[in-house]
Motif scaffolding. Structure first.
Motif, PDB file in Angstrom:
ATOM      1  N   VAL A  91      13.551  -1.678  14.414  1.00 50.50           N
ATOM      2  CA  VAL A  91      13.536  -1.916  12.972  1.00 50.50           C
ATOM      3  C   VAL A  91      12.179  -2.502  12.618  1.00 50.50           C
ATOM      4  CG1 VAL A  91      14.618  -3.068  11.016  1.00 50.50           C
ATOM      5  CG2 VAL A  91      16.025  -2.335  12.967  1.00 50.50           C
ATOM      6  N   MET A  92      11.489  -1.802  11.718  1.00 50.62           N
ATOM      7  CA  MET A  92      10.181  -2.267  11.252  1.00 50.62           C
ATOM      8  C   MET A  92      10.336  -2.729   9.810  1.00 50.62           C
ATOM      9  SD  MET A  92       7.819   0.729  12.913  1.00 50.62           S
ATOM     10  CE  MET A  92       6.286  -0.077  12.504  1.00 50.62           C
ATOM     11  N   ASP A  93      10.012  -3.997   9.563  1.00 49.78           N
ATOM     12  CA  ASP A  93      10.123  -4.569   8.222  1.00 49.78           C
ATOM     13  C   ASP A  93       8.763  -4.535   7.539  1.00 49.78           C
ATOM     14  OD1 ASP A  93      12.777  -5.159   8.736  1.00 49.78           O
ATOM     15  OD2 ASP A  93      12.373  -7.230   9.309  1.00 49.78           O
ATOM     16  N   TYR A  94       8.721  -3.922   6.357  1.00 48.69           N
ATOM     17  CA  TYR A  94       7.492  -3.797   5.567  1.00 48.69           C
ATOM     18  C   TYR A  94       7.644  -4.578   4.266  1.00 48.69           C
ATOM     19  CZ  TYR A  94       5.796  -0.014   8.527  1.00 48.69           C
ATOM     20  OH  TYR A  94       5.328   0.720   9.588  1.00 48.69           O
ATOM     21  N   THR A  95       6.554  -5.218   3.857  1.00 47.59           N
ATOM     22  CA  THR A  95       6.537  -5.956   2.601  1.00 47.59           C
ATOM     23  C   THR A  95       5.259  -5.618   1.835  1.00 47.59           C
ATOM     24  OG1 THR A  95       6.699  -8.153   1.586  1.00 47.59           O
ATOM     25  CG2 THR A  95       5.413  -7.986   3.611  1.00 47.59           C
ATOM     26  N   ILE A  96       5.287  -5.890   0.553  1.00 50.42           N
ATOM     27  CA  ILE A  96       4.084  -5.712  -0.255  1.00 50.42           C
ATOM     28  C   ILE A  96       3.273  -7.006  -0.285  1.00 50.42           C
ATOM     29  CG2 ILE A  96       5.155  -6.255  -2.487  1.00 50.42           C
ATOM     30  CD1 ILE A  96       2.512  -3.519  -1.831  1.00 50.42           C
ATOM     31  N   ASP A  97       3.964  -8.166  -0.197  1.00 52.19           N
ATOM     32  CA  ASP A  97       3.264  -9.448  -0.213  1.00 52.19           C
ATOM     33  C   ASP A  97       4.194 -10.523   0.339  1.00 52.19           C
ATOM     34  OD1 ASP A  97       1.892 -11.787  -0.734  1.00 52.19           O
ATOM     35  OD2 ASP A  97       1.366 -11.244  -2.776  1.00 52.19           O
ATOM     36  N   ALA A  98       4.071 -10.823   1.606  1.00 55.87           N
ATOM     37  CA  ALA A  98       4.959 -11.779   2.273  1.00 55.87           C
ATOM     38  C   ALA A  98       4.836 -13.186   1.696  1.00 55.87           C
ATOM     39  CB  ALA A  98       4.677 -11.799   3.768  1.00 55.87           C
ATOM     40  N   ALA A  99       3.691 -13.521   1.115  1.00 43.63           N
ATOM     41  CA  ALA A  99       3.487 -14.863   0.581  1.00 43.63           C
ATOM     42  C   ALA A  99       4.284 -15.107  -0.698  1.00 43.63           C
ATOM     43  CB  ALA A  99       2.002 -15.100   0.314  1.00 43.63           C
ATOM     44  N   THR A 100       4.600 -14.043  -1.445  1.00 49.06           N
ATOM     45  CA  THR A 100       5.263 -14.230  -2.732  1.00 49.06           C
ATOM     46  C   THR A 100       6.633 -13.563  -2.842  1.00 49.06           C
ATOM     47  OG1 THR A 100       4.101 -12.323  -3.657  1.00 49.06           O
ATOM     48  CG2 THR A 100       3.083 -14.484  -3.969  1.00 49.06           C
ATOM     49  N   SER A 101       7.022 -12.792  -1.837  1.00 45.98           N
ATOM     50  CA  SER A 101       8.307 -12.101  -1.914  1.00 45.98           C
ATOM     51  C   SER A 101       8.975 -12.064  -0.546  1.00 45.98           C
ATOM     52  CB  SER A 101       8.110 -10.664  -2.418  1.00 45.98           C
ATOM     53  OG  SER A 101       9.333  -9.959  -2.399  1.00 45.98           O
ATOM     54  N   ASP A 102      10.285 -12.291  -0.535  1.00 45.97           N
ATOM     55  CA  ASP A 102      11.031 -12.168   0.714  1.00 45.97           C
ATOM     56  C   ASP A 102      11.742 -10.811   0.794  1.00 45.97           C
ATOM     57  OD1 ASP A 102      13.065 -12.480  -1.132  1.00 45.97           O
ATOM     58  OD2 ASP A 102      14.179 -13.947   0.044  1.00 45.97           O
ATOM     59  N   GLU A 103      11.448  -9.947  -0.151  1.00 47.96           N
ATOM     60  CA  GLU A 103      12.079  -8.627  -0.168  1.00 47.96           C
ATOM     61  C   GLU A 103      11.222  -7.645   0.617  1.00 47.96           C
ATOM     62  OE1 GLU A 103      13.622  -7.527  -3.985  1.00 47.96           O
ATOM     63  OE2 GLU A 103      13.659  -9.631  -4.551  1.00 47.96           O
TER      64      GLU A 103
END
Length: 122
Positions: A91-103
């Protein structure tokens, strides 16, 4: 866990760029079908630098799926071997901005390297 499962994990981890390419293609396809993840982040994270940049580059248009997908980055890679399930998973988790979103978008990959799903998680 048998050696075949361990070898499959080792092979995928040795070739992470290939796995990343497959994951991004699946994310792109998912976002083309439903861009709510993009729109949600554009609305909720409008002060985040990455969203400001993507909005500026969109030049008055909605942020493109391609630009958003390219801006996402992996934050975690998990190796799963669920008891009773036939498929070992990465499972690879991708984010747009880890500093401002936990989604994030979690891309689940089967033992043979096939993307099984892309799921919105937090």
């Amino acid at each position: 866990m048998d050696t075949g499962d361990l070898d499959a994990f080792a092979t995928h981890l040795t070739h992470l760029p290939v796995l990343d390419t497959a994951a991004r293609a699946a994310i792109r396809e998912e976002l083309q079908q439903d861009r709510y993840f993009i729109d949600h982040h554009a609305d909720e994270l409008d002060e985040a630098e990455v969203i400001k940049r993507l909005t500026r580059e969109a030049n008055g248009e909605p942020i493109s799926v391609d630009a958003f997908t390219a801006a996402m980055h992996p934050v975690r890679i998990s190796l799963w071997h669920p008891t009773g399930e036939a498929e070992t998973r990465i499972v690879m988790d991708y984010t747009i901005d880890a500093a401002t979103s936990d989604e994030l978008l979690a891309v689940k990959v089967t033992r043979d390297g096939t993307v099984a799903s892309v799921d919105w998680e937090s």
